[in-house]
Design a protein around this motif. Structure first.
Motif, PDB file in Angstrom:
ATOM      1  N   ARG A 129     -11.052   3.377  -3.307  1.00 13.79           N
ATOM      2  CA  ARG A 129      -9.771   2.948  -2.896  1.00 13.79           C
ATOM      3  C   ARG A 129      -9.456   3.419  -1.570  1.00 13.79           C
ATOM      4  O   ARG A 129      -9.020   2.731  -0.755  1.00 13.79           O
TER       5      ARG A 129
ATOM      6  N   THR B 262      -3.640   3.306  -3.917  1.00 12.40           N
ATOM      7  CA  THR B 262      -3.185   2.102  -4.440  1.00 12.40           C
ATOM      8  C   THR B 262      -4.294   1.341  -5.122  1.00 12.40           C
ATOM      9  O   THR B 262      -5.472   1.046  -4.581  1.00 12.40           O
ATOM     10  N   PRO B 263      -4.208   1.015  -6.510  1.00 16.75           N
ATOM     11  CA  PRO B 263      -5.321   0.364  -7.426  1.00 16.75           C
ATOM     12  C   PRO B 263      -5.779  -0.845  -6.610  1.00 16.75           C
ATOM     13  O   PRO B 263      -4.807  -1.645  -5.832  1.00 16.75           O
ATOM     14  N   LEU B 264      -6.893  -1.231  -6.475  1.00 18.34           N
ATOM     15  CA  LEU B 264      -7.681  -2.286  -5.945  1.00 18.34           C
ATOM     16  C   LEU B 264      -7.906  -3.445  -6.978  1.00 18.34           C
ATOM     17  O   LEU B 264      -8.210  -4.765  -6.829  1.00 18.34           O
ATOM     18  N   HIS B 265      -7.133  -3.179  -8.245  1.00 16.16           N
ATOM     19  CA  HIS B 265      -7.482  -4.468  -9.559  1.00 16.16           C
ATOM     20  C   HIS B 265      -8.717  -4.940  -9.723  1.00 16.16           C
ATOM     21  O   HIS B 265      -9.692  -4.232  -9.940  1.00 16.16           O
TER      22      HIS B 265
ATOM     23  N   GLU C 150     -11.693  -3.298  -7.858  1.00 15.55           N
ATOM     24  CA  GLU C 150     -11.961  -1.820  -8.337  1.00 15.55           C
ATOM     25  C   GLU C 150     -13.439  -1.298  -8.322  1.00 15.55           C
ATOM     26  O   GLU C 150     -14.251  -2.206  -8.720  1.00 15.55           O
TER      27      GLU C 150
ATOM     28  N   ASN D 192     -14.375   6.359  -8.167  1.00 15.72           N
ATOM     29  CA  ASN D 192     -13.489   5.136  -7.841  1.00 15.72           C
ATOM     30  C   ASN D 192     -12.469   5.317  -7.027  1.00 15.72           C
ATOM     31  O   ASN D 192     -11.906   4.651  -6.362  1.00 15.72           O
ATOM     32  N   GLN D 193     -11.843   6.869  -7.070  1.00 20.06           N
ATOM     33  CA  GLN D 193     -10.679   6.957  -6.167  1.00 20.06           C
ATOM     34  C   GLN D 193     -11.209   6.696  -4.685  1.00 20.06           C
ATOM     35  O   GLN D 193     -10.521   6.396  -3.852  1.00 20.06           O
TER      36      GLN D 193
END
Length: 354
Positions: free
Chosen positions: A294, A340-343, A346, A290-291
């Protein structure tokens, strides 16, 4: 012939109780396309449900290697001329495939003969049985193209002994069989000449029995003897301090490594170090993927990825013009934006119990 059909990029068949995946783009060193990723994933889903399939084996066509990575020319063109959505879609499916391989319920045997880099590591080193040979050259060379190790590479390298993973991630250095075993990227050494017999055995026998007659001791590696300076220098908190320690250490190999690092993308180096340190804390592969998603998507918006691929693969002048050009110019804020989160965009993988 100009009108000839393109060969299938992934060959799928079963031999005895083994299902076989052959990456079949030998002229491109079996570089992965989005189509290939989807076909492999579909095959794994199907074979999981077939009781007669006991084992899955992945190999590469041709003489040069398993897989040189993802199709970075396509990523270059998408980042330069498009809006990045094609690359983001490719990575989404590729990283999900990496997670599937890591959690696959049947033995997944990767024959890592020859070149295994980038995306090639992603379709092999997450497997349950990873076989290297005297021809194996494993690397995560992303910082040399202005990118950051992905396909779960930061998870794998963060788990390597000491700071070996940091060294490999920042430099992109190629390693052979013994060092791949040392770093936890492989499990067994089998001479390349024995792979045909091993494939035959895998079709008929349980994996442990098939391997028993073929596993040997690999030729000596190089990293074990370099652990003193690697662990001491790469334990520093910043890339600048790592370079300073390497230059001051006194070992010729340490100085050469510092000079190598100074040719890499300064932004990619700093983001890679941050990614590795965060991967250690995240722990689970899915969280690290997940990281990485991003980070990869953020890289599409900055010039170094396009410039790095241009210099290494498109124009091949080997003279990338990084922006910023120096480590000192890359700020903590510049690095933080990659995480930065991708909302709603993600990757959204959830850890599964091993």
């Amino acid at each position: 012939m100009s009108g000839a059909e393109e060969p299938e990029p992934v060959l799928l068949h079963t031999s005895g109780s083994a299902a076989r995946i052959t990456l079949n783009r030998p002229r491109a060193l079996n570089a992965l396309t989005h189509t290939m990723v989807r076909r492999i994933d579909e095959a794994l889903v199907q074979w999981e449900r077939i009781p007669a399939v006991h084992t899955v084996v992945i190999t590469g066509a041709g003489e040069r290697g398993l897989c040189a990575g993802g199709d970075i020319r396509a990523i270059h063109d998408d980042a330069r001329d498009g809006d990045g959505t094609a690359s983001a879609a490719f990575w989404r499916d590729e990283y999900r495939l990496n997670a599937r391989i890591a959690r696959y319920p049947k033995p997944y045997v990767a024959l890592m003969d020859g070149i295994v880099m980038g995306g090639g590591v992603g379709v092999s080193a997450h497997g349950s049985v990873r076989v290297v040979t005297e021809r194996t050259r494993v690397a995560m060379p992303e910082t040399g193209i202005g990118f950051v190790p992905d396909v779960g590479g930061t998870h794998l390298l963060a788990s390597a002994p000491g700071e070996l993973g940091t060294h490999l991630a920042l430099t992109g250095a190629q390693i052979g069989a013994a060092d791949a075993l040392l770093c936890g990227l492989a499990d067994h050494f089998v001479p390349s000449a024995s792979l045909g017999d091993l494939l035959d055995a895998l079709a008929e026998l349980p994996v442990r029995e098939a391997l028993a007659g073929h596993v040997r001791t690999p030729p000596q590696g190089v990293l074990a003897a370099q652990r003193d300076w690697i662990d001491a220098c790469y334990a520093a908190d910043t890339v600048e301090d790592i370079v300073r320690r390497l230059l001051a250490h006194g070992a010729p190999a340490a100085k050469e490594t510092a000079e190598t690092l100074l040719t890499r993308s300064p932004t990619a180096l700093k983001v890679t170090l941050a990614s590795l340190r965060r991967a250690r804390k995240l722990g689970r592969l899915e969280l690290v993927l997940n990281q990485e998603y991003r980070v990869s998507c953020a890289a599409l918006d900055l010039p170094d990825l396009v410039e790095g691929i241009r210099a290494q693969v498109v124009d091949k002048d080997r003279r990338p013009r990084w922006s910023p050009q120096t480590l000192a110019e890359v700020t903590d804020t510049d690095v933080e934006r990659f995480f930065t989160p991708l909302h709603e965009r993600e990757l959204g993988l959830r850890p599964r119990m091993s």
